[in-house]
Design an enzyme around this catalytic site. Structure first.
Site, PDB file in Angstrom:
ATOM      1  NE  ARG A   1      -2.076   2.103   3.589  1.00  0.00           N
ATOM      2  CZ  ARG A   1      -2.691   2.409   4.581  1.00  0.00           C
ATOM      3  NH1 ARG A   1      -3.835   2.222   4.692  1.00  0.00           N
ATOM      4  NH2 ARG A   1      -2.042   3.278   5.236  1.00  0.00           N
TER       5      ARG A   1
ATOM      6  CE1 TYR B   1      -5.056   5.758   8.066  1.00  0.00           C
ATOM      7  CE2 TYR B   1      -4.642   5.457   5.582  1.00  0.00           C
ATOM      8  CZ  TYR B   1      -4.598   4.914   6.849  1.00  0.00           C
ATOM      9  OH  TYR B   1      -4.608   3.644   7.044  1.00  0.00           O
TER      10      TYR B   1
ATOM     11  CG  ASP C   1      -7.136   3.507   3.187  1.00  0.00           C
ATOM     12  OD1 ASP C   1      -8.140   4.186   2.793  1.00  0.00           O
ATOM     13  OD2 ASP C   1      -6.930   3.113   4.419  1.00  0.00           O
TER      14      ASP C   1
ATOM     15  CG  HIS D   1      -8.431   6.746   6.166  1.00  0.00           C
ATOM     16  ND1 HIS D   1      -9.045   7.413   7.184  1.00  0.00           N
ATOM     17  CD2 HIS D   1      -8.177   5.606   6.581  1.00  0.00           C
ATOM     18  CE1 HIS D   1      -8.877   6.562   8.150  1.00  0.00           C
ATOM     19  NE2 HIS D   1      -8.302   5.561   7.876  1.00  0.00           N
TER      20      HIS D   1
ATOM     21  CD  GLU E   1      -8.363   0.546   2.733  1.00  0.00           C
ATOM     22  OE1 GLU E   1      -7.139   0.326   2.222  1.00  0.00           O
ATOM     23  OE2 GLU E   1      -8.517   0.739   3.836  1.00  0.00           O
TER      24      GLU E   1
ATOM     25  CD  GLU F   1     -10.287   1.109   7.297  1.00  0.00           C
ATOM     26  OE1 GLU F   1      -9.393   0.485   6.431  1.00  0.00           O
ATOM     27  OE2 GLU F   1      -9.678   2.056   8.037  1.00  0.00           O
TER      28      GLU F   1
ATOM     29  NE  ARG G   1      -9.789  -2.166   3.787  1.00  0.00           N
ATOM     30  CZ  ARG G   1      -8.691  -2.780   4.399  1.00  0.00           C
ATOM     31  NH1 ARG G   1      -8.084  -3.699   4.261  1.00  0.00           N
ATOM     32  NH2 ARG G   1      -8.135  -1.940   5.567  1.00  0.00           N
TER      33      ARG G   1
ATOM     34  CD  GLU H   1      -4.497  -2.874   6.570  1.00  0.00           C
ATOM     35  OE1 GLU H   1      -5.717  -2.978   6.987  1.00  0.00           O
ATOM     36  OE2 GLU H   1      -3.975  -1.559   6.634  1.00  0.00           O
TER      37      GLU H   1
ATOM     38  CD1 TRP I   1      -8.054  11.874  10.107  1.00  0.00           C
ATOM     39  CD2 TRP I   1      -8.416   9.878  10.547  1.00  0.00           C
ATOM     40  NE1 TRP I   1      -6.879  11.297   9.972  1.00  0.00           N
ATOM     41  CE2 TRP I   1      -7.249  10.043  10.684  1.00  0.00           C
ATOM     42  CE3 TRP I   1      -9.053   8.871  10.937  1.00  0.00           C
ATOM     43  CZ2 TRP I   1      -6.335   8.919  10.746  1.00  0.00           C
ATOM     44  CZ3 TRP I   1      -8.358   7.639  11.170  1.00  0.00           C
ATOM     45  CH2 TRP I   1      -6.793   7.831  11.169  1.00  0.00           C
TER      46      TRP I   1
HETATM   47  O1  LIG Z   1      -5.406  -0.052   7.772  1.00  0.00           O
HETATM   48  C1  LIG Z   1      -6.316   0.698   7.262  1.00  0.00           C
HETATM   49  O2  LIG Z   1      -6.649   0.532   6.109  1.00  0.00           O
HETATM   50  C2  LIG Z   1      -6.827   1.687   8.021  1.00  0.00           C
HETATM   51  O3  LIG Z   1      -7.629   2.611   7.462  1.00  0.00           O
HETATM   52  C3  LIG Z   1      -6.547   2.090   9.525  1.00  0.00           C
HETATM   53  C4  LIG Z   1      -7.456   2.851  10.025  1.00  0.00           C
HETATM   54  O4  LIG Z   1      -7.171   4.031  10.097  1.00  0.00           O
HETATM   55  C5  LIG Z   1      -7.525   2.551  11.539  1.00  0.00           C
HETATM   56  O5  LIG Z   1      -7.860   1.039  11.692  1.00  0.00           O
HETATM   57  C6  LIG Z   1      -8.350   3.559  12.403  1.00  0.00           C
HETATM   58  O6  LIG Z   1      -8.343   2.834  13.781  1.00  0.00           O
HETATM   59 MG   LIG Z   2      -8.130   1.668   5.480  1.00  0.00          MG
END
Ligand SMILES: O=C(O)C(=O)C[C@H](O)[C@H](O)CO
Ligand SMILES: [Mg+2]
Length: 403
Positions: free
Chosen positions: A147, A159, A211, A213, A237, A263, A284, A340, A403
């Protein structure tokens, strides 16, 4: 056989983890992960006040019945706190069942579908050059999938990128949430350049992931998906927040870049529309946040009908207990995609002895009975809980953002 005792263990060997231990009247015990990053003590209270008293005296073999008792029986269904608590019970009960059977957990699920499970690691850097060096380090360590997250000029804190070069990335880094400033336009202009540089240096074979995010709108995500198509991502992602599942229908119309999401999902119902419409490629949702093995198995089975594969969440905020159980699941699940992997600190690995191992870009499942992860309770006591919050994002004009 009866459940005699159950209790939570909160420990912070580098970051906070919540573990549930269930002990039977025959001395056999199981452990489950209940860690919900930044909201750990809410799950502890849910377990201690409401779940553990209901478990005492029950037959630990009745995993399905206990799952439905905790899910339907609460009247208040779903949600991350409830589903993490149920997951911890479920993972611990599967651990007990497999230990009693004298088998590694994957055997109870249906046996091996593969010899090893491919993982992706995290390369991060303050700028493109530093990030590419991190990708190179991962390739040298044997990773087949990486990643890639780099700093963006004009965005101070983003992030996936560690604050200082060489430091581990750990987002829950302050008592109360840190405030970051987000610029969609700066980000969107930068990411295609990052992936052009990755392909230029590493060629076509390496699997690369990214990602977002949750930060884009659907039409912005569609633009990003199109612009990175020439670089053949393994997945993009969380390109938008997924409460509105229909958003993915729009993104899908515009791009062939594979999409991963889930996730933060905690039940099948978060993913049902996405899966049935074939709007995503990877799901995920992982064991600790989505009701444990019993429930995630149902998600994976539905996904399999629609060519959606698993890509379990596996950051350091999930404990080795979740990772260990996930590797058993990955070894079995027919529609496996990728796992992951963000290595835990060595202190965490010491608190949670485990039998899975990383080799040549893959995890190899352990053969010990159960899920193969334990907890050293004396060592755990040396690392007391310390509140840590995830950051929040604001747009440049001050508007609170995702976020
Ligand atoms: O591992 C990832 O893809 C994430 O996005 C991790 C997250 O930010 C994390 O689990 C937040 O607690
Ligand atoms: Mg993620």
């Amino acid at each position: 056989m009866k459940i005699e005792r159950a209790y939570t263990i909160v420990t912070s060997p580098g970051r906070n983890f919540v573990t549930l231990k269930i002990v039977t009247d025959q001395g056999v015990y199981g452990i489950g992960d209940a860690t919900l990053n930044g909201r750990e003590m809410a799950v502890v209270a849910y377990l201690e006040e409401h779940v553990i008293p209901m478990l005492i005296g029950r037959d630990p073999h009745r995993i399905e019945d206990i799952w439905h008792y905790l899910y339907r029986g609460a009247y208040w269904r779903r949600g991350p706190v409830t589903m993490s608590a149920i997951a911890a019970v479920d993972i611990a009960l599967w651990d007990i069942k497999a230990k009693l059977a004298g088998m590694p957990l994957y055997q109870l699920l249906g046996g091996k579908s593969r010899e090893r499970v491919m993982v992706y690691g995290h390369a991060t850097g303050r700028d493109i050059e530093a990030c590419l060096d991190e990708v190179a380090r991962h390739v040298d360590e044997g990773y087949k999938a990486v990643r890639v997250q780099a700093g963006v000029p004009g965005i101070a804190s983003i992030y996936g990128v560690a604050k200082k070069e060489g430091e581990r990335y750990e987002p829950a880094d302050s008592d109360l949430p840190a405030e970051h400033v987000w610029s969609t336009s700066k980000y969107l202009n930068h990411v295609p350049k990052l992936f052009a540089a990755v392909r230029e240096r590493f060629g076509d074979d390496l699997h690369v992931l990214h990602d977002v995010h949750h930060r884009l709108t659907p039409i912005e995500a569609a633009r990003l998906g199109k612009e990175v198509e020439p670089y053949n991502l393994f997945w993009l992602e969380d390109c938008v927040p997924a409460e509105n599942q229909e958003a993915f229908g729009l993104i899908r119309q515009h791009t062939t870049t594979p999409l991963a999401v889930g996730e933060v999902f905690n039940s099948l119902f978060d993913a049902k529309t996405l899966i049935e419409n074939q709007w995503i490629d990877y799901i995920r949702a992982t064991l600790t946040h989505a009701g444990g093995i019993t429930h995630v198995r149902r998600i994976a089975d539905l996904a399999g009908l629609y060519h959606v594969r698993t890509g379990f969440h596996g950051p350091t905020d999930l404990s080795p207990v979740c990772l260990g159980a996930a590797i058993h699941f990955d070894t079995w699940v027919p529609n496996f995609g990728i796992q992951e992997y963000m290595p835990h600190t060595s202190a965490t690995d010491d608190v949670f002895p485990h039998d899975y191992r990383f080799e040549d870009g893959h995890f190899i499942v352990g053969e010990n009975p159960g899920h193969g992860v334990d907890i050293d309770e004396d060592l755990a006591k040396q690392y007391p809980y310390k509140r840590a919050s995830l950051p929040v994002n604001r747009l440049e004009d001050g508007t609170l953002w995702h976020w």
